[in-house]
Enzyme design. Sequence first.
Site, PDB file in Angstrom:
ATOM      1  N   GLY A  28      -6.754   4.183  -4.317  1.00  0.00           N
ATOM      2  CA  GLY A  28      -7.452   5.216  -3.903  1.00  0.00           C
ATOM      3  C   GLY A  28      -8.851   5.221  -3.502  1.00  0.00           C
ATOM      4  O   GLY A  28      -9.702   5.715  -3.786  1.00  0.00           O
ATOM      5  N   THR A  57     -11.752   4.996  -0.696  1.00  0.00           N
ATOM      6  CA  THR A  57     -12.165   5.806   0.332  1.00  0.00           C
ATOM      7  C   THR A  57     -11.578   5.105   1.702  1.00  0.00           C
ATOM      8  O   THR A  57     -12.198   4.017   2.028  1.00  0.00           O
ATOM      9  CB  THR A  57     -13.551   6.521   0.049  1.00  0.00           C
ATOM     10  N   ARG A  67       5.421   5.152   2.964  1.00  0.00           N
ATOM     11  CA  ARG A  67       4.479   6.265   3.129  1.00  0.00           C
ATOM     12  C   ARG A  67       4.215   6.015   4.590  1.00  0.00           C
ATOM     13  O   ARG A  67       4.285   5.269   5.268  1.00  0.00           O
ATOM     14  CB  ARG A  67       2.913   5.425   2.388  1.00  0.00           C
ATOM     15  N   LYS A  88       0.673  -1.153   0.080  1.00  0.00           N
ATOM     16  CA  LYS A  88      -0.118  -0.143  -0.034  1.00  0.00           C
ATOM     17  C   LYS A  88       0.799   1.285   0.063  1.00  0.00           C
ATOM     18  O   LYS A  88       0.280   2.393   0.321  1.00  0.00           O
ATOM     19  CB  LYS A  88      -0.900   0.110   1.197  1.00  0.00           C
ATOM     20  N   GLY A  89       2.103   1.097  -0.482  1.00  0.00           N
ATOM     21  CA  GLY A  89       3.119   2.429  -0.397  1.00  0.00           C
ATOM     22  C   GLY A  89       2.867   3.176  -1.737  1.00  0.00           C
ATOM     23  O   GLY A  89       3.022   4.467  -1.744  1.00  0.00           O
ATOM     24  N   GLY A  90       2.328   2.341  -2.805  1.00  0.00           N
ATOM     25  CA  GLY A  90       2.506   3.112  -4.146  1.00  0.00           C
ATOM     26  C   GLY A  90       3.179   2.512  -4.981  1.00  0.00           C
ATOM     27  O   GLY A  90       3.827   2.647  -6.081  1.00  0.00           O
ATOM     28  N   THR A  91       3.384   1.028  -4.629  1.00  0.00           N
ATOM     29  CA  THR A  91       4.398   0.053  -5.436  1.00  0.00           C
ATOM     30  C   THR A  91       3.707  -0.242  -6.912  1.00  0.00           C
ATOM     31  O   THR A  91       4.489  -0.311  -7.924  1.00  0.00           O
ATOM     32  CB  THR A  91       4.403  -1.312  -4.829  1.00  0.00           C
ATOM     33  N   ARG A  92       2.486  -0.284  -7.002  1.00  0.00           N
ATOM     34  CA  ARG A  92       1.862  -0.358  -8.318  1.00  0.00           C
ATOM     35  C   ARG A  92       2.226   0.677  -9.350  1.00  0.00           C
ATOM     36  O   ARG A  92       2.607   0.674 -10.385  1.00  0.00           O
ATOM     37  CB  ARG A  92       0.478  -0.578  -8.444  1.00  0.00           C
TER      38      ARG A  92
HETATM   39  N1  LIG Z   1      -0.664   7.339  -9.764  1.00  0.00           N
HETATM   40  C1  LIG Z   1      -1.303   6.757  -8.666  1.00  0.00           C
HETATM   41  N2  LIG Z   1      -2.600   6.182  -8.920  1.00  0.00           N
HETATM   42  C2  LIG Z   1      -3.258   5.578  -7.959  1.00  0.00           C
HETATM   43  N3  LIG Z   1      -2.835   5.279  -6.665  1.00  0.00           N
HETATM   44  C3  LIG Z   1      -1.693   5.559  -6.437  1.00  0.00           C
HETATM   45  C4  LIG Z   1      -0.775   6.512  -7.288  1.00  0.00           C
HETATM   46  N4  LIG Z   1       0.311   6.736  -6.643  1.00  0.00           N
HETATM   47  C5  LIG Z   1       0.272   6.266  -5.432  1.00  0.00           C
HETATM   48  N5  LIG Z   1      -0.867   5.516  -5.280  1.00  0.00           N
HETATM   49  C6  LIG Z   1      -1.104   5.113  -4.034  1.00  0.00           C
HETATM   50  O1  LIG Z   1      -0.916   3.513  -4.110  1.00  0.00           O
HETATM   51  C7  LIG Z   1      -1.609   2.869  -3.015  1.00  0.00           C
HETATM   52  C8  LIG Z   1      -1.654   1.459  -3.224  1.00  0.00           C
HETATM   53  O2  LIG Z   1      -0.161   1.167  -3.229  1.00  0.00           O
HETATM   54  P1  LIG Z   1       0.221  -0.272  -3.925  1.00  0.00           P
HETATM   55  O3  LIG Z   1       0.022  -0.318  -5.215  1.00  0.00           O
HETATM   56  O4  LIG Z   1       1.736  -0.514  -3.240  1.00  0.00           O
HETATM   57  O5  LIG Z   1      -0.697  -1.494  -3.314  1.00  0.00           O
HETATM   58  S1  LIG Z   1      -0.492  -2.944  -3.181  1.00  0.00           S
HETATM   59  O6  LIG Z   1       0.326  -3.242  -2.042  1.00  0.00           O
HETATM   60  O7  LIG Z   1       0.289  -3.210  -4.425  1.00  0.00           O
HETATM   61  O8  LIG Z   1      -1.931  -3.417  -2.985  1.00  0.00           O
HETATM   62  C9  LIG Z   1      -2.912   3.768  -3.194  1.00  0.00           C
HETATM   63  O9  LIG Z   1      -3.352   3.588  -1.882  1.00  0.00           O
HETATM   64  P2  LIG Z   1      -5.103   4.115  -1.363  1.00  0.00           P
HETATM   65  O10 LIG Z   1      -5.412   5.261  -1.826  1.00  0.00           O
HETATM   66  O11 LIG Z   1      -5.131   3.853   0.113  1.00  0.00           O
HETATM   67  O12 LIG Z   1      -5.765   3.119  -2.121  1.00  0.00           O
HETATM   68  C10 LIG Z   1      -2.847   4.839  -3.542  1.00  0.00           C
HETATM   69  O13 LIG Z   1      -2.913   5.863  -2.538  1.00  0.00           O
END
Ligand SMILES: Nc1ncnc2c1ncn2[C@@H]1O[C@H](COP(=O)(O)OS(=O)(=O)O)[C@@H](OP(=O)(O)O)[C@H]1O
EC number: 2.8.2.-
Length: 327
Positions: A291, A293, A165, A84-88
Amino acid sequence: MIYCCVGYCSTVPSLTYGSRSSDADSQGASLGASRDLLNNDNELDSRGDEWSEAKALEDNVMSASLNESESKKLPQAIIIGVKKGGTRALLEFLRLHPDVRAVGAEPHFFDRNYDKGLEWYRELMPKSSDGQLTMEKTPSYFVTKEVPSRIYTMSKDTKLIVVVRDPVTRAISDYTQTHSKKPDIPSFESLTFKNVSAGLIDTTWSAVQIGMYAKHLERWLQYFPMDQLLFVSGERLISDPAGEMARVQDFLGLRRVITEKYFHFNPAKGFPCLKRPEGNSKPHCLGKTKGRTHPNIDPEVVQRLRDFYRPFNNKFYHLTGHHFDWD
Ligand SMILES: Nc1ncnc2c1ncn2[C@@H]1O[C@H](COP(=O)(O)OS(=O)(=O)O)[C@@H](OP(=O)(O)O)[C@H]1O
């Protein structure tokens, strides 16, 4: 057997090759077979899929014109965390770089599939030419005890990237994901405490434990020098994606190709989306599983968590030499 999907063929099931983005949850992905991917609890990120499918199609077209010197290589760089750090987002940003080839799904090799052996792992990777960097992301690596020594055994030169994060927001994001699949779970507030009346934080709850970054980092530092690790700010990846991508590309020894021209901030989503600088194609955003809520959490509980994480955060800032401003 050859598997094909949207014009993209491979020797392993097509799902494993980025036609779908399967992101970490508490279970995560197994790449043993496409059935594993479909049956486990993984998120299949639908909008991410569109992006990955477009990329897979493009990869297919590209690979048709590539010469035979291409081969599958073990990754030289891995995004090891955090969940949930933003890895994707980071992986999808990097996949636009012409000198990067990355597997779309999470291999979970070093934590769950290690007994399958390095050749199994290599087979999952896309083909690349000699000048290209092979990458993968599996966010659970950062917190799994056995992983640092295993990656070291593969190659002590592996570059490691960690997207971090604010641990409180991260924990809430983690909980939100679990809750979206299992709405009957107890509240965030009650899961946070081992003993509510004594107010003891439950450090065995993974949503809490993952955010104790300093503790996990110390294990990695037993194997890798700090300059082989890069810490990307999950917050800045949203507020200044081009700035974070410049750091990432420098760290990986890549040309700075992914610049502000590749990003379009989508105010409705609150996130940067990717666009091709050339042409008029629509920007691609990650899917609705990113993202979500977050629920409103009792501010007292949030404060208790902030107090709990403060010493870990300070130690983390000290170890990394980088202040992430989470307090
Ligand atoms: N560009 C962009 N678009 C959408 N989301 C973004 C982006 N950059 C960072 N994030 C944040 O990535 C959070 C999900 O993290 P991960 O991708 O590491 O999640 S996972 O561990 O693979 O499930 C996700 O967390 P949440 O907002 O809590 O859903 C996003 O805040």
